[in-house]
Design an enzyme around this catalytic site. Structure first.
Site, mmCIF file in Angstrom:
data_model
loop_
_atom_site.group_PDB
_atom_site.id
_atom_site.type_symbol
_atom_site.label_atom_id
_atom_site.label_comp_id
_atom_site.label_asym_id
_atom_site.label_seq_id
_atom_site.Cartn_x
_atom_site.Cartn_y
_atom_site.Cartn_z
ATOM 1 N N LYS A 116 0.801 -1.211 0.000
ATOM 2 C CA LYS A 116 0.000 0.000 0.000
ATOM 3 C C LYS A 116 0.840 1.271 0.000
ATOM 4 O O LYS A 116 0.458 2.279 -0.607
ATOM 5 C CB LYS A 116 -0.950 -0.017 1.210
ATOM 6 C CG LYS A 116 -2.060 -1.055 1.087
ATOM 7 C CD LYS A 116 -2.947 -1.054 2.296
ATOM 8 C CE LYS A 116 -4.185 -1.912 2.079
ATOM 9 N NZ LYS A 116 -3.881 -3.294 1.776
ATOM 10 N N ARG A 297 -7.239 -8.251 -8.403
ATOM 11 C CA ARG A 297 -7.943 -9.532 -8.526
ATOM 12 C C ARG A 297 -9.412 -9.259 -8.774
ATOM 13 O O ARG A 297 -9.848 -8.105 -8.768
ATOM 14 C CB ARG A 297 -7.790 -10.346 -7.241
ATOM 15 C CG ARG A 297 -8.225 -9.577 -5.992
ATOM 16 C CD ARG A 297 -8.251 -10.413 -4.752
ATOM 17 N NE ARG A 297 -8.371 -9.643 -3.528
ATOM 18 C CZ ARG A 297 -9.492 -9.128 -3.041
ATOM 19 N NH1 ARG A 297 -10.627 -9.293 -3.701
ATOM 20 N NH2 ARG A 297 -9.503 -8.448 -1.914
#
Length: 628
Positions: A116, A297
């Site tokens: 992140k 994803r």
């Protein structure tokens, strides 16, 4: 086109991928652990390979076993689903190195967006706005505390490698930071093998808005509009919808364009989601929406995007992985109607959302709408994996109609003896704040006590239960499906009060034998034997117990392990004085930490467990003697 596909996952997402692959004529291969030997996805696939013991770290997280299974069965490609290895760049590289097709983004893209802190730095360089915070390399508790103090509370601690709400803590005050950091790091290390964190300013009126993006190998990237996932509990999404309520065309264009720029910045291929946080204190505005992270994803909530666009995103994934261009151009995509999804979890909201595991002796899912599931009646919810039973998806012309349809669907759910959140979700859907589209990510937490109060049987249900119980005793009152219970007096007076038990608690009902209490025309009632389900909540009715048993688990101060797990923290010592609600022991189970708290003021009388120890369900963890 890919001709054979191994699905490196389990449960509902494995069944979802299998369905599309079968429709495309693709041969399918499932993998399974010991716990999943008889699972639905195993039986639905053309072939199945056992990959190890039940714990995910010994089966679904072992990439070498999955690649070997693909090789042994002649599978050309591997689809990772979501979770497990779906965002593991090293696994993606290993799949490609083995000469197989990876149904997912490039490993470099996963790596670029998987951490992140690095992802935020890349987004800043690409001109995508991000929330204020700390992304530094210095991970010392002292430096993190100092940075949190400088940002200002509340702050959000987030695992650098995190996802799915794990490794995330909201901290309200400086005094709480150290404990929250330690807990977050433990959970991050356990879930991701990486305990590094970043800090973000916590937005006080936050909405979670995300955009579905899709790229192909020809360099094209499109979006399939936004989703609103603001109704969350501990950062886990509960209800998702598309489009986002209150989103005007100008703001939609801005946020979706930013999402496409973000995907292009990492040369993205396949399905992905750009997550944003919006300050909704003044409505949804483009200048008050910031990038949070990218999930590289297919998302759990992808069905709502499919419903409003009419597209099959798994089919898109398989076509793009086969080298084909995107099936649609941006101008060919549009929004039709409104879609909502609720996650049906095996958990007990009235008991702190403790996961509920065991055999699904009763499993009735509403016949309306779209149901995505990987279990069936007679199957089981395992303690080794995420406790989601199903995703309930509806599509309607308007948002109000979608809410009504999903509430109806949740009200028809019947599951037993495993507990579910169906009644809790139904309650959320009927909240005024949600119906007006004003929900924020803090709504559930801010109203937790009211929202999770245990559901009570309606007066009509009690009358119906009384009729069924009396019918057991008097053949003249029998109906076609009767509870097999004893203990009620025959030839009772037409009007009387009868006492019986509902979920073990005594009730007193004024019963009139001349009246007929039938629920056959009610859609939110399910009954079978001594089980009656109303509005998604399950009630067991029967004769009152007279042996003194059935007291609450914590009535005598004994706190038992609600499921198998590992003790991660012990916060008290024998003889310690504790207050009601004080955390005593933390149990890690089903990939989450569960704090067990004192049921009342008192003294720790027994403490047979230690940090790091494994416990089975029902093990005594701590016993508190009530203060005089």
């Amino acid at each position: 086109m890919i001709q054979s596909l191994l699905i490196a996952n389990r449960g509902e997402i494995a069944c979802r991928i299998l369905r599309t692959a079968r429709a495309m004529g693709i041969r399918t291969v499932a993998v399974y652990s010991d716990a999943d030997a008889n699972a639905l996805h195993v039986r639905q696939a053309d072939a199945a390979v056992h990959i190890g013991p039940s714990p995910a770290r010994e089966s679904y997280l072992v990439g070498e076993k999955i690649i070997a299974a693909a090789k042994a069965t002649g599978a050309e490609a591997i689809h990772p689903g979501y979770g497990f290895l779906s965002e593991n760049a090293e696994f993606a590289e290993a799949v490609l190195a083995a000469g197989l097709v990876w149904v997912g983004p490039k490993p470099d893209s996963i790596r670029a967006m998987g951490l992140k802190d690095a992802a935020k730095a890349r987004m800043i360089a690409a001109g995508v706005p991000v929330t204020p915070g700390y992304l530094g390399e210095d991970q010392s508790p002292e430096r993190l505390q100092a940075e949190a103090d400088a940002i200002g509370y509340p702050v959000l601690i987030k695992a650098v490698a995190g996802g799915g709400g794990k490794g995330m803590r909201r901290v309200e005050a400086a005094a709480d930071f150290a404990d929250a950091l330690a807990s977050c790091k433990r959970e991050a290390a356990s879930s991701f093998g990486d305990d590094r964190v970043l800090l973000e300013k916590y937005i006080l009126s936050p909405r979670h808005i995300e955009v579905q993006v899709f790229g192909d190998t020809q360099g094209n990237v499109v979006h399939l509009f936004e989703r609103d996932c603001s109704l969350q509990r501990r950062h886990q999404k509960v209800i998702e919808e598309a489009p986002a309520p209150g989103m005007d065309a100008e703001t939609r264009d801005a946020i979706c364009a930013a999402a496409v720029r973000a995907a292009k910045a990492v040369d993205y291929v396949g399905a992905g989601t750009i997550e944003f946080i919006a300050d909704a204190s003044e409505g949804l505005r483009a200048d008050r929406i910031w990038f949070m992270e990218m999930n590289t994803r297919l998302q759990v909530e992808h069905p709502v995007s499919e419903e409003i666009t009419g597209q099959d995103l798994v089919e898109w994934q398989l076509r793009v992985a086969s080298g084909e261009p995107l099936p649609k151009r941006q101008e060919e995509l549009s929004i039709t109607g409104w879609a909502m999804e609720a996650r049906l979890y095996a958990e007990d909201p009235a008991k702190g959302f403790l996961p509920s595991v065991g055999r699904l002796e009763t499993l009735f899912l509403a016949p309306t709408g779209r149901v995505e599931t990987g279990v069936e009646e007679g199957g089981a919810v395992s303690p080794f994996y995420d406790p989601m039973i199903a995703k309930l998806v509806v599509h309607a012309e308007t948002r109000d109609a979608a809410i009504d349809e999903l509430a109806k669907t949740c009200g028809q759910i019947a599951v037993d003896p495993v507990k579910t959140n169906a009644w809790f979700v139904r309650r959320l859907l009927n909240e005024r704040v949600f119906r007006e589209g004003m929900q924020t990510t803090g709504f559930i937490g801010d109203n937790l006590e009211r929202l999770t109060a245990a559901p009570q049987p309606s007066t009509n249900l009690l009358h119906f239960a009384a009729e069924r119980l009396m019918a057991v005793a008097d053949p003249r009152l029998r109906t076609d499906r009767l509870a097999k219970l004893q203990g009620f007096r025959v030839n009772a007076a037409p009007n009387r009060h009868i006492r019986f038990a509902v979920n073990g608690a005594p009730v007193d009902v004024a019963y009139d034998a001349s009246e007929v209490y039938a629920f056959h025309d009610r859609e939110d009632i399910y009954f079978d034997g001594d089980l009656i389900c109303e509005g998604g909540a399950a009630f067991r009715v029967g004769a009152l117990r007279t042996d003194g048993s059935g007291t609450g688990a914590a009535a005598d101060g004994a706190l038992l392990a609600p499921m198998p797990g590992r003790i991660t923290a012990v916060d008290v010592a024998p003889g310690a004085q504790v207050t009601k609600g004080q955390r005593l022991v933390t149990l890690e189970a089903m990939k989450m930490e569960h704090a067990l708290t004192a049921p009342f003021d008192g003294t720790v009388a027994e403490l047979p467990v230690t940090a790091g120890g494994q416990v089975t369900e029902g093990t005594l963890l701590v016993r508190v003697e009530k203060a005089a």
